[in-house]
Design an enzyme around this catalytic site. Structure first.
Site, PDB file in Angstrom:
ATOM      1  N   ASN A 217       8.989  -0.203 -10.272  1.00  0.00           N
ATOM      2  CA  ASN A 217       8.190   0.349 -11.369  1.00  0.00           C
ATOM      3  C   ASN A 217       8.846   1.633 -11.861  1.00  0.00           C
ATOM      4  O   ASN A 217       9.868   2.062 -11.338  1.00  0.00           O
ATOM      5  CB  ASN A 217       6.742   0.579 -10.908  1.00  0.00           C
ATOM      6  CG  ASN A 217       6.676   1.541  -9.743  1.00  0.00           C
ATOM      7  OD1 ASN A 217       7.035   2.703  -9.854  1.00  0.00           O
ATOM      8  ND2 ASN A 217       6.240   1.035  -8.588  1.00  0.00           N
ATOM      9  N   ILE A 314      -0.244   1.666   2.660  1.00  0.00           N
ATOM     10  CA  ILE A 314       0.213   2.667   3.635  1.00  0.00           C
ATOM     11  C   ILE A 314      -0.832   3.767   3.807  1.00  0.00           C
ATOM     12  O   ILE A 314      -1.200   4.142   4.921  1.00  0.00           O
ATOM     13  CB  ILE A 314       1.572   3.276   3.195  1.00  0.00           C
ATOM     14  CG1 ILE A 314       2.605   2.161   3.026  1.00  0.00           C
ATOM     15  CG2 ILE A 314       2.055   4.321   4.201  1.00  0.00           C
ATOM     16  CD1 ILE A 314       3.886   2.583   2.336  1.00  0.00           C
TER      17      ILE A 314
HETATM   18  N1  CTP Z   1      -0.716   3.524  -1.801  1.00  0.00           N
HETATM   19  C1  CTP Z   1      -0.090   3.281  -0.608  1.00  0.00           C
HETATM   20  N2  CTP Z   1       0.337   2.011  -0.288  1.00  0.00           N
HETATM   21  C2  CTP Z   1       0.134   0.990  -1.152  1.00  0.00           C
HETATM   22  C3  CTP Z   1      -0.491   1.240  -2.382  1.00  0.00           C
HETATM   23  C4  CTP Z   1      -0.897   2.505  -2.669  1.00  0.00           C
HETATM   24  O1  CTP Z   1       0.104   4.209   0.179  1.00  0.00           O
HETATM   25  N3  CTP Z   1       0.562  -0.204  -0.820  1.00  0.00           N
HETATM   26  C5  CTP Z   1      -1.199   4.861  -2.099  1.00  0.00           C
HETATM   27  C6  CTP Z   1      -0.485   5.526  -3.247  1.00  0.00           C
HETATM   28  O2  CTP Z   1       0.618   6.298  -2.784  1.00  0.00           O
HETATM   29  C7  CTP Z   1      -1.576   6.387  -3.845  1.00  0.00           C
HETATM   30  C8  CTP Z   1      -2.813   5.570  -3.653  1.00  0.00           C
HETATM   31  O3  CTP Z   1      -2.546   4.746  -2.525  1.00  0.00           O
HETATM   32  O4  CTP Z   1      -1.770   7.586  -3.134  1.00  0.00           O
HETATM   33  C9  CTP Z   1      -3.087   4.717  -4.832  1.00  0.00           C
HETATM   34  O5  CTP Z   1      -4.173   3.898  -4.543  1.00  0.00           O
HETATM   35  P1  CTP Z   1      -4.257   2.387  -5.051  1.00  0.00           P
HETATM   36  O6  CTP Z   1      -5.706   2.042  -5.180  1.00  0.00           O
HETATM   37  O7  CTP Z   1      -3.507   1.497  -4.168  1.00  0.00           O
HETATM   38  O8  CTP Z   1      -3.601   2.516  -6.416  1.00  0.00           O
HETATM   39  P2  CTP Z   1      -2.958   1.405  -7.204  1.00  0.00           P
HETATM   40  O9  CTP Z   1      -1.923   0.644  -6.439  1.00  0.00           O
HETATM   41  O10 CTP Z   1      -2.533   2.055  -8.458  1.00  0.00           O
HETATM   42  O11 CTP Z   1      -4.223   0.457  -7.371  1.00  0.00           O
HETATM   43  P3  CTP Z   1      -4.524  -0.454  -8.586  1.00  0.00           P
HETATM   44  O12 CTP Z   1      -3.225  -1.083  -8.893  1.00  0.00           O
HETATM   45  O13 CTP Z   1      -5.548  -1.372  -8.052  1.00  0.00           O
HETATM   46  O14 CTP Z   1      -5.060   0.474  -9.637  1.00  0.00           O
END
Ligand code: CTP
Length: 403
Positions: A217, A314
């Site tokens: 991304n 994570i």
């Molecule tokens: N995060 C993480 N591991 C993942 C996904 C997200 O640690 N696999 C962390 C990101 O670093 C950030 C937060 O979680 O601090 C974002 O939350 P999340 O709900 O997962 O955000 P998005 O992935 O943007 O969710 P969505 O796509 O549903 O909006």
């Protein structure tokens, strides 16, 4: 420059006296003068006689926009005494480069030219950036002088190790202008996180499809890097687990480079030992190709189907640990920021989350953000990411459990 930096940057509006003694590194001080000026610092340059032989006063005058001082007595200066007037109201004196000879004079308390007299007559902090040949640096006399300065409360910046003008390699290089700016900024930053360890994630992840292709991304990593730099400046032991970005490692930060989410998770868990806080800024890919191909795929002209497997969350995993560190999440949303951000904070059971609108600064140098915690929402004004980072650090330090 944005009007926000005018009021809020840690160095903005400060008066720094830049002392330049004789050494080839003086050419870097010209660049340093400009860099400090760009940060809003009011730079006043004092040159030793030897310094003026490497770079002319005119150069520093053009770059600083201020008169440059070389002599002890000056009819144009109030009272004719630059050594008193110049230091008055200064936030710090930075001597860069500081030659072995100048350091020796400082250590002995000599006042036999303008710069040494300025240093002796100062009532502000003194920072010194040595620059010399490695043997001169390693000589016991220089080491003794440096120890004396440190015992006197002088801050020594560097020197760096590397190639030298004389062709040798070793310790003695002056820090680069960007490092000296960073050191000054750190010097003026309150040490709110001393004795703390902070682990952060930043950047995108890259999920391999085959050895040369993948899903990623557009996260630039700038916010996470700015936050890591702010943690280090505040005195924290700082570990940054970073996806692929084109950014250099901030000073005082240990960076661990990763590509995919699985590797990021492994490195985060390995780094967590003893951590007080975990700050997840990375834009972790939610999915990865279920079965990456070991060889470079060839086109067939036919449609292909990519099976995606969900990646671990994570942040949620760390926050669910029995002895979880203080966890901070980030949420970039396109709309309904309050609803989604606060929703994510509660769903992942986070004491703190920083939300921002993607339209407001993804990839850029400025951002708006809102901090969400148990006490409510705290909007931060639009500002450079470095300033947003400092405010986030202040909030983390405020909320971190003691002991
Ligand atoms: N995060 C993480 N591991 C993942 C996904 C997200 O640690 N696999 C962390 C990101 O670093 C950030 C937060 O979680 O601090 C974002 O939350 P999340 O709900 O997962 O955000 P998005 O992935 O943007 O969710 P969505 O796509 O549903 O909006």
């Amino acid at each position: 420059m944005s009007n926000y930096t005018r009021v809020i940057d840690g160095l903005h509006g400060r008066k720094i006296v830049l002392g330049v003694s004789g050494g080839i590194a003086a050419y870097k001080s010209a660049e340093l003068t400009r860099a400090l000026g760009n940060l809003g610092v009011d730079v006043h340059v004092a040159l030793t006689e030897a310094g003026a032989r490497f770079v002319t006063p005119l150069t520093f005058q053009a770059l600083s926009g201020n008169r440059v001082w070389t002599g002890l007595l000056d009819e144009e200066m109030e009272g004719g005494m630059p050594h008193i007037s110049l230091g008055r109201g200064a936030d710090a004196i930075l001597v860069a480069p500081a030659s072995a000879n100048f350091i020796a004079r400082l250590a002995a308390g000599l006042a036999n030219d303008l710069l040494s007299t300025l240093c002796l007559a100062r009532d502000c902090p003194l920072l010194v950036a040595p620059a010399m040949n490695r043997q001169m640096w390693e000589n016991p006399a220089t080491q003794r002088n440096v120890a004396t300065l440190q015992a006197d409360g002088v801050t020594i910046l560097g020197p760096a190790v590397g190639g030298q003008a004389c062709g040798e390699t070793g310790p003695g290089r002056m820090l680069e202008p960007v490092e000296l700016c960073e050191s000054l900024l750190a010097f003026f930053t309150p040490k709110l996180l001393v004795g703390r360890k902070v682990v952060l994630t930043a950047g995108p992840t890259f999920e391999a499809i085959d050895p040369v292709r993948g899903i990623t991304n557009s996260s630039s990593g700038k916010m996470g890097y700015a936050l890591a730099a702010a943690c280090a400046r505040a005195g924290a032991e700082t570990v940054l687990v970073s996806g692929p970005v084109a950014l250099s490692v901030p000073m005082g930060v240990r960076r661990i480079e990763v590509t995919g989410a699985l590797q990021m998770r492994d490195e985060v868990f390995a780094a967590l030992t003893g951590a007080d806080a975990f700050v997840a800024v990375a834009a972790v890919a939610d999915y990865r190709p279920a079965e990456p191909v070991a060889y470079k795929m060839k086109k067939s002209g036919e449609a292909i189907h990519l099976q995606l497997a969900p990646n671990p969350d994570i942040l949620a995993e760390v926050a669910a640990l029995p002895e979880a560190p203080f966890c901070v999440g980030f949420a970039a949303e396109s709309h309904d920021l309050d609803v989604y951000a606060e929703g994510k904070r509660r769903a992942k059971r986070l004491p703190m989350l920083v939300g921002n609108l993607v339209s407001d600064g993804l990839g850029g140098d400025e951002n708006t953000a809102v901090i969400y915690d148990e006490e409510g929402r705290h909007p931060l004004p639009r500002a450079p990411k470095t300033f947003i980072a400092r405010q986030i650090v202040e909030r983390i330090a405020h909320l971190l459990p003691t002991g």
